[in-house]
Design an enzyme around this catalytic site. Sequence first.
Site, PDB file in Angstrom:
ATOM      1  N   SER A  36     -10.609  15.736 -48.170  1.00  7.64           N
ATOM      2  CA  SER A  36     -10.902  17.549 -48.484  1.00  7.64           C
ATOM      3  C   SER A  36     -10.259  17.982 -49.860  1.00  7.64           C
ATOM      4  CB  SER A  36     -10.561  18.343 -47.517  1.00  7.64           C
ATOM      5  OG  SER A  36      -9.338  18.100 -47.155  1.00  7.64           O
ATOM      6  N   ASP A 341      -6.551  28.023 -45.974  1.00 11.82           N
ATOM      7  CA  ASP A 341      -6.926  28.043 -44.548  1.00 11.82           C
ATOM      8  C   ASP A 341      -5.954  27.446 -43.694  1.00 11.82           C
ATOM      9  OD1 ASP A 341      -7.079  25.374 -45.384  1.00 11.82           O
ATOM     10  OD2 ASP A 341      -9.293  25.501 -44.816  1.00 11.82           O
ATOM     11  N   HIS A 344      -5.544  23.561 -46.636  1.00 14.12           N
ATOM     12  CA  HIS A 344      -6.154  23.490 -47.880  1.00 14.12           C
ATOM     13  C   HIS A 344      -5.437  24.423 -48.818  1.00 14.12           C
ATOM     14  CE1 HIS A 344      -9.034  21.845 -45.209  1.00 14.12           C
ATOM     15  NE2 HIS A 344      -9.014  20.526 -46.014  1.00 14.12           N
TER      16      HIS A 344
END
Length: 379
Positions: A36, A341, A344
């Site tokens: 990610s 979040d 991240h």
Amino acid sequence: MASPAASFLFFLLFFGAPTARSSHFNRPAVFNFGDSNSDTGCLVSSGIEAIGPPYGHLFFGNPSGRYCDGRLILDFLLDAMDMPYLNPYLDSLGAPNFRKGCNYAAAASTVLPATPTSFSPFSFGVQVNQFIHFKARVLELRSKGKKLDKYLPDEDYFEKGLYMFDIGQNDLAIAFYSKTLDQILASIPTILAVFETGLQKLYDQGARNFWIHNTGPLGCLAQNVARFGTDPSNLDELGCVSSHNQAAKLFNLQLHALCKELQEEYTDTNVTYVDIYTIKSNLIANYSRFGFEQPIMACCGYGGPPLNYDSRIICGQTKILNGTVVTAKGCDDSSEYINWDGIHYSEAANKYVSSQILTGKYSDPPFSDKMPFLLKLKF
Ligand SMILES: *[C@@H]1O[C@H](CO)[C@@H](O)[C@H](O)[C@H]1NC(C)=O
Ligand SMILES: *[C@@H]1O[C@H](CO)[C@@H](O)[C@H](O)[C@H]1NC(C)=O
Ligand SMILES: *[C@@H]1O[C@H](CO)[C@@H](O)[C@H](O)[C@H]1NC(C)=O
């Protein structure tokens, strides 16, 4: 009297800014592999997970498949190279243009092969196989005529392109749910052996320029602090989980050694190791100096201080928890937060990290021709 900025520019023009670009930044195409930290839409395109607003609200105006409020480190690096943002390999709609490269990174991916409980099936080996398929398809389509040329890389882009990597964080982070620290530390050589096999496959396919990010201080992510930091003796002076950062540091030490080995073995290749860990831990330790107000607390989440993170509800979701309808909302100003979040980094933090990468000081070998890129970035 000229302004200080104008004098500085004059100084550069007069005395000459370094003009020879790092060979890394003068490439016709970029192929990116990872999780990610650099996923520009693969996991979301695969249909395994959907993310909604406020993801992406700062820059793209929609989630854009990125696990961030805006741009990722990869996006900022591409800006600095004058390259377009990379299309995710799995995005079949819109106007897929892969002329300048392709992004295979998918959120939650690991280096080690996926297991039945893995969230992402797109482990590093699968991403490498996707690349091999992609290259074969490109060569096949090119051989059939010129119609698609403007969407596809030239054949020599596969050799001249830059191959970027940011993967390994999830191998460590996921292992902490079922293994002891010692077991995790002992597994690092196995993870890196699988990584090396993937790099070798890419080399066999013609890749000659490797740009490898090490892993960040994952013990500083709110998700890990919430789950593993309840015992204060496992927290360091910054409030990060010590065991997670210890694993990240050992992983990086061995990854760095692997990069040096590969550089020696493949003399026709450039291997650059980039120390993301040092940049991110400096940012977290010295956050106020870099204009941030929250080093660890998530901007978008549920639960309020000190972490604003609840593993049951992800950023943007509304759910019934304990009989009450709750929403994991974004904060007012994400530029004050390093963490977006809970898992991240925010766009503001990614921008800072990118600016530090572009100084060239955190890579091995270092590069010093930083000015042409920094001048283009609007900080
Ligand atoms: C590696 O970097 C050197 C120095 O920047 C450059 O001259 C050379 O062309 C690069 N090698 C490859 C295979 O691109
Ligand atoms: C924070 O900044 C100080 C002063 O520049 C530096 O010595 C220190 O290493 C930084 N902290 C981290 C964790 O990098
Ligand atoms: C659920 O609500 C009860 C009663 O208000 C409270 O004691 C408990 O801590 C709550 N649990 C969670 C997980 O929020």
